[in-house]
Design an enzyme around this catalytic site. Structure first.
Site, PDB file in Angstrom:
ATOM      1  N   ASP A 174       0.898  -1.292  -0.128  1.00 54.92           N
ATOM      2  CA  ASP A 174       0.064   0.068   0.015  1.00 54.92           C
ATOM      3  C   ASP A 174       0.788   1.317   0.087  1.00 54.92           C
ATOM      4  O   ASP A 174       2.047   1.197   0.293  1.00 54.92           O
ATOM      5  CB  ASP A 174      -1.011   0.031   1.129  1.00 54.92           C
ATOM      6  CG  ASP A 174      -0.364  -0.464   2.611  1.00 54.92           C
ATOM      7  OD1 ASP A 174       0.982  -0.294   2.516  1.00 54.92           O
ATOM      8  OD2 ASP A 174      -1.206  -0.924   3.338  1.00 54.92           O
ATOM      9  N   ASN A 228      -7.515  -2.232  13.744  1.00 57.19           N
ATOM     10  CA  ASN A 228      -8.963  -2.479  13.466  1.00 57.19           C
ATOM     11  C   ASN A 228      -9.000  -3.901  12.675  1.00 57.19           C
ATOM     12  O   ASN A 228     -10.067  -4.049  12.146  1.00 57.19           O
ATOM     13  CB  ASN A 228      -9.222  -1.201  12.634  1.00 57.19           C
ATOM     14  CG  ASN A 228      -8.762  -1.050  11.410  1.00 57.19           C
ATOM     15  OD1 ASN A 228      -7.838  -1.675  11.037  1.00 57.19           O
ATOM     16  ND2 ASN A 228      -9.196  -0.132  10.583  1.00 57.19           N
ATOM     17  N   HIS A 248      -7.223  -4.455   9.846  1.00 58.33           N
ATOM     18  CA  HIS A 248      -7.226  -4.458   8.734  1.00 58.33           C
ATOM     19  C   HIS A 248      -5.740  -5.154   8.150  1.00 58.33           C
ATOM     20  O   HIS A 248      -4.903  -5.535   9.184  1.00 58.33           O
ATOM     21  CB  HIS A 248      -6.981  -3.057   8.201  1.00 58.33           C
ATOM     22  CG  HIS A 248      -5.612  -2.402   8.623  1.00 58.33           C
ATOM     23  ND1 HIS A 248      -5.497  -0.972   9.049  1.00 58.33           N
ATOM     24  CD2 HIS A 248      -4.520  -2.621   8.496  1.00 58.33           C
ATOM     25  CE1 HIS A 248      -4.428  -0.439   9.310  1.00 58.33           C
ATOM     26  NE2 HIS A 248      -3.589  -1.722   8.987  1.00 58.33           N
ATOM     27  N   GLU A 274      -9.582  -1.977   4.797  1.00 59.36           N
ATOM     28  CA  GLU A 274     -10.329  -1.703   5.871  1.00 59.36           C
ATOM     29  C   GLU A 274     -11.542  -2.367   6.404  1.00 59.36           C
ATOM     30  O   GLU A 274     -12.126  -3.126   5.417  1.00 59.36           O
ATOM     31  CB  GLU A 274     -10.704  -0.160   5.998  1.00 59.36           C
ATOM     32  CG  GLU A 274      -9.428   0.899   5.673  1.00 59.36           C
ATOM     33  CD  GLU A 274      -8.715   1.066   6.966  1.00 59.36           C
ATOM     34  OE1 GLU A 274      -8.498   0.166   7.701  1.00 59.36           O
ATOM     35  OE2 GLU A 274      -7.896   2.032   6.825  1.00 59.36           O
TER      36      GLU A 274
END
Length: 245
Positions: free
Chosen positions: A72, A134, A136, A141
């Site tokens: 990413d 979270n 991810h 996400e």
């Protein structure tokens, strides 16, 4: 329900978890080179990956046969910005790589998204990843599609993901963290021949528990790893604290 399950290893410290993960990654690269003459590897860029990459870089491998990619990249940061994920990896991966294909969104993220997707069409031998606070993986996400037809996608960053960058010391304030990124999607990540996932620190404990013991559901993208028997998950004790004894 699939019977495929990852291997979970818990070490006493973050350094020990990273060392074990780095040795596992090296073995996967050796196997790929032995089988096909090269290894295609996708790397995560995060402080949690530091010990793994340091260990891996110290191994005696034919680095000229390694084709490296990353997961990413922020949109809006210069390629040489200290917090650019590609720059972070370029500063840490060993010299002599066969190639390192960086995501470079520049002023035309859509063109770069298409280019990078084309570069990932061939099979990937190894993915070295982490898990976000979270749940991810890469910047997929919560709510991301497990069956996404795109190999690379532009996304808006979740607030927790942005805050994690501050808590990890990567940015001084939340307002400094970019709000958008290009990310490799879930299907090409989990389709890799081998997955080495390194997760350390107490702030990851709840995400690790959700990923490994909760429902396999897009609300926790990392839960897809429950169905990957070629995945090794390397934890320190604090990241494993919420797992059943």
């Amino acid at each position: 329900m699939s019977n495929r399950q990852p291997t979970v290893r818990v070490a006493d410290s973050a350094a020990e978890a990273g060392t074990a993960a780095g040795l596992a990654a090296a073995e996967a690269i050796r196997a790929a080179i032995s089988d096909s003459g090269h290894a295609r590897v996708i790397f995560a860029s995060a402080p949690s990956q530091q010990d793994m990459i340091s260990t891996l870089a110290d191994q005696q491998l034919d680095w000229s046969a390694v084709q490296a990619f990353h997961m990413d990249e922020y949109i809006g940061l210069a390629p040489d910005h200290p917090q650019s994920f590609g720059q972070w990896l370029a500063d840490r991966l060993p010299a002599g790589l066969g190639s390192f294909d960086r995501i470079l969104p520049g002023s035309d993220p859509e063109s770069e998204r298409r280019r990078y997707a084309a570069a990932l069409q061939a099979p990937v031998d190894l993915v070295c990843m982490g898990i976000g606070v979270n749940g991810h993986i890469a910047f997929n996400e919560p709510g991301s599609d497990f069956d996404d037809l795109e190999l690379v996608r532009q996304i808006e960053l979740d607030q927790l993901s942005r805050q994690q960058q501050v808590d990890d010391g990567c940015f001084a304030a939340l307002t400094d963290v970019p709000t958008a990124a290009l990310t490799v999607t879930i299907p090409p990540l989990v389709a890799a021949r081998t997955i080495v996932c390194t997760v350390v620190g107490p702030r990851k404990a709840s995400a690790v528990a959700a990923a490994l013991t909760g429902a396999v559901d897009p609300s926790c993208p990392a839960s897809i790893l429950q169905h990957r028997d070629r995945a090794g998950i390397y934890l320190d004790r604090s990241a494993a604290a919420d797992l059943p004894v």
